[in-house]
Design a protein around this motif. Sequence first.
Motif, mmCIF file in Angstrom:
data_model
loop_
_atom_site.group_PDB
_atom_site.id
_atom_site.type_symbol
_atom_site.label_atom_id
_atom_site.label_comp_id
_atom_site.label_asym_id
_atom_site.label_seq_id
_atom_site.Cartn_x
_atom_site.Cartn_y
_atom_site.Cartn_z
ATOM 1 N N VAL A 94 -5.715 7.789 -1.264
ATOM 2 C CA VAL A 94 -4.772 6.734 -1.638
ATOM 3 C C VAL A 94 -4.334 7.023 -3.069
ATOM 4 C CG1 VAL A 94 -4.415 4.249 -1.838
ATOM 5 C CG2 VAL A 94 -6.072 5.134 -0.176
ATOM 6 N N VAL A 95 -3.020 7.246 -3.275
ATOM 7 C CA VAL A 95 -2.528 7.741 -4.556
ATOM 8 C C VAL A 95 -1.459 6.834 -5.153
ATOM 9 C CG1 VAL A 95 -1.504 9.737 -5.746
ATOM 10 C CG2 VAL A 95 -2.911 10.099 -3.725
ATOM 11 N N ASN A 96 -1.581 6.612 -6.447
ATOM 12 C CA ASN A 96 -0.543 5.951 -7.239
ATOM 13 C C ASN A 96 0.496 7.017 -7.560
ATOM 14 O OD1 ASN A 96 1.047 4.805 -9.258
ATOM 15 N ND2 ASN A 96 -0.532 4.997 -10.819
ATOM 16 N N THR A 97 1.638 6.961 -6.905
ATOM 17 C CA THR A 97 2.674 7.972 -7.121
ATOM 18 C C THR A 97 4.014 7.456 -6.605
ATOM 19 O OG1 THR A 97 3.312 10.274 -6.704
ATOM 20 C CG2 THR A 97 2.224 9.116 -4.899
ATOM 21 N N ASN A 98 5.080 8.047 -7.123
ATOM 22 C CA ASN A 98 6.399 7.752 -6.570
ATOM 23 C C ASN A 98 6.815 8.828 -5.571
ATOM 24 O OD1 ASN A 98 7.016 9.874 -8.274
ATOM 25 N ND2 ASN A 98 8.306 8.686 -9.649
ATOM 26 N N SER A 100 6.350 10.881 -1.889
ATOM 27 C CA SER A 100 6.092 10.387 -0.536
ATOM 28 C C SER A 100 4.720 10.830 -0.036
ATOM 29 C CB SER A 100 7.169 10.885 0.433
ATOM 30 O OG SER A 100 6.947 12.239 0.775
ATOM 31 N N ALA A 101 4.173 10.044 0.862
ATOM 32 C CA ALA A 101 2.890 10.371 1.480
ATOM 33 C C ALA A 101 2.994 11.689 2.235
ATOM 34 C CB ALA A 101 2.448 9.238 2.405
ATOM 35 N N GLU A 102 4.095 11.895 2.931
ATOM 36 C CA GLU A 102 4.293 13.139 3.690
ATOM 37 C C GLU A 102 4.319 14.356 2.770
ATOM 38 O OE1 GLU A 102 4.110 13.827 6.816
ATOM 39 O OE2 GLU A 102 3.999 11.765 7.526
ATOM 40 N N GLU A 103 4.967 14.227 1.605
ATOM 41 C CA GLU A 103 5.031 15.330 0.652
ATOM 42 C C GLU A 103 3.626 15.699 0.161
ATOM 43 O OE1 GLU A 103 6.695 16.189 -3.870
ATOM 44 O OE2 GLU A 103 7.478 14.469 -2.763
ATOM 45 N N LEU A 104 2.825 14.707 -0.183
ATOM 46 C CA LEU A 104 1.466 14.971 -0.658
ATOM 47 C C LEU A 104 0.588 15.547 0.456
ATOM 48 C CD1 LEU A 104 0.744 11.887 -2.929
ATOM 49 C CD2 LEU A 104 1.468 14.173 -3.610
ATOM 50 N N LYS A 105 0.786 15.053 1.641
ATOM 51 C CA LYS A 105 0.027 15.549 2.790
ATOM 52 C C LYS A 105 0.292 17.042 2.995
ATOM 53 C CE LYS A 105 -1.003 13.707 7.325
ATOM 54 N NZ LYS A 105 -0.620 12.765 8.357
ATOM 55 N N ARG A 106 1.571 17.432 2.926
ATOM 56 C CA ARG A 106 1.942 18.844 3.078
ATOM 57 C C ARG A 106 1.405 19.688 1.921
ATOM 58 N NH1 ARG A 106 6.820 16.625 4.599
ATOM 59 N NH2 ARG A 106 7.667 16.938 2.514
ATOM 60 N N LYS A 107 1.566 19.195 0.695
ATOM 61 C CA LYS A 107 1.185 19.973 -0.483
ATOM 62 C C LYS A 107 -0.324 20.202 -0.564
ATOM 63 C CE LYS A 107 1.459 20.319 -5.464
ATOM 64 N NZ LYS A 107 2.059 19.879 -6.692
ATOM 65 N N TYR A 108 -1.111 19.155 -0.294
ATOM 66 C CA TYR A 108 -2.556 19.250 -0.496
ATOM 67 C C TYR A 108 -3.357 19.432 0.793
ATOM 68 C CZ TYR A 108 -1.435 17.773 -5.217
ATOM 69 O OH TYR A 108 -0.919 17.708 -6.486
ATOM 70 N N GLY A 109 -2.725 19.234 1.952
ATOM 71 C CA GLY A 109 -3.429 19.416 3.218
ATOM 72 C C GLY A 109 -4.429 18.318 3.541
ATOM 73 N N TRP A 110 -4.249 17.153 2.950
ATOM 74 C CA TRP A 110 -5.156 16.033 3.216
ATOM 75 C C TRP A 110 -4.891 15.463 4.606
ATOM 76 C CZ3 TRP A 110 -3.297 13.642 -1.964
ATOM 77 C CH2 TRP A 110 -3.890 14.324 -3.028
ATOM 78 N N ALA A 114 -2.107 7.763 1.660
ATOM 79 C CA ALA A 114 -1.417 6.490 1.441
ATOM 80 C C ALA A 114 -0.863 6.528 0.027
ATOM 81 C CB ALA A 114 -2.374 5.321 1.615
ATOM 82 N N THR A 115 0.387 6.123 -0.133
ATOM 83 C CA THR A 115 1.000 6.147 -1.455
ATOM 84 C C THR A 115 1.670 4.828 -1.779
ATOM 85 O OG1 THR A 115 3.094 7.032 -0.595
ATOM 86 C CG2 THR A 115 1.467 8.631 -1.382
ATOM 87 N N VAL A 116 1.687 4.529 -3.072
ATOM 88 C CA VAL A 116 2.424 3.386 -3.598
ATOM 89 C C VAL A 116 2.726 3.699 -5.058
ATOM 90 C CG1 VAL A 116 0.383 2.061 -4.350
ATOM 91 C CG2 VAL A 116 2.509 0.857 -3.776
ATOM 92 N N ASP A 117 3.865 3.248 -5.541
ATOM 93 C CA ASP A 117 4.191 3.414 -6.954
ATOM 94 C C ASP A 117 3.543 2.253 -7.705
ATOM 95 O OD1 ASP A 117 5.207 3.889 -9.472
ATOM 96 O OD2 ASP A 117 7.259 4.284 -8.771
ATOM 97 N N ALA A 118 2.241 2.351 -7.877
ATOM 98 C CA ALA A 118 1.455 1.268 -8.478
ATOM 99 C C ALA A 118 1.811 1.042 -9.937
ATOM 100 C CB ALA A 118 -0.035 1.572 -8.338
ATOM 101 N N GLN A 119 2.198 2.092 -10.625
ATOM 102 C CA GLN A 119 2.575 1.919 -12.028
ATOM 103 C C GLN A 119 3.825 1.061 -12.144
ATOM 104 O OE1 GLN A 119 1.966 5.114 -14.665
ATOM 105 N NE2 GLN A 119 3.615 4.509 -16.030
ATOM 106 N N LYS A 120 4.794 1.299 -11.285
ATOM 107 C CA LYS A 120 6.020 0.486 -11.285
ATOM 108 C C LYS A 120 5.682 -0.971 -10.973
ATOM 109 C CE LYS A 120 10.340 -0.145 -8.801
ATOM 110 N NZ LYS A 120 11.023 0.140 -7.557
ATOM 111 N N VAL A 121 4.849 -1.179 -9.953
ATOM 112 C CA VAL A 121 4.454 -2.540 -9.579
ATOM 113 C C VAL A 121 3.725 -3.212 -10.738
ATOM 114 C CG1 VAL A 121 3.020 -3.928 -8.029
ATOM 115 C CG2 VAL A 121 4.369 -2.027 -7.104
#
Length: 181
Positions: A94-98, A100-110, A114-121
């Motif tokens: 679960v990552v604080n990021t702007n 996409s979840a799909e992008e991180l999934k592809r990049k890191y192979g997790w 789950a993603t949310v822009d928690a800093q913005k919130v």
Amino acid sequence: MLEIRIHGRGGQGGVTSAELLAKAVIDQGRFAQAFPSFGPERRGAPVVAFVRVSGEQIRLREKIYKPDVVLVLDPSLLDIVDVAEGLAEDGVVVVNTNRSAEELKRKYGWPRVATVDAQKVALEELGVPITNTTMLGALLRAVDILPAEAMEDSIAERFGPKLGPKNYKALGRAHAETVVA
């Protein structure tokens, strides 16, 4: 037993997140433990905290090496720490990021992300970039630990009548905005 490892930086509230979640779980009649792992770090240095949740008494008293869930409060840690080290085969990050979840999934192979822009919130709801309660909302969206409403009393007790409602609102908004892939 569900084992959660939280990665953040000193001052971001990772240890507070662990404590709040454990307290809410205990208030619901289950067992939990929360503890940090850090030495003489300073504000901004990487910090790790751990949470265990169970329906039975927890007797383990060690760091979590094979987490079911990893919560990342600061996305800059993704490039300097292997946050998913030891992650269970069906685990979720679960990552604080702007990004996409799909992008991180592809990049890191997790397996699951789950993603949310928690800093913005956090900036919009609290006026500060402290993402601890916001990321708890994302965690509760990604993993069936507790309903988000179960966090209200713990947050109110910890942050008081002025900041409690703001933090609870930030948690709820992050819960609603989290994308799980």
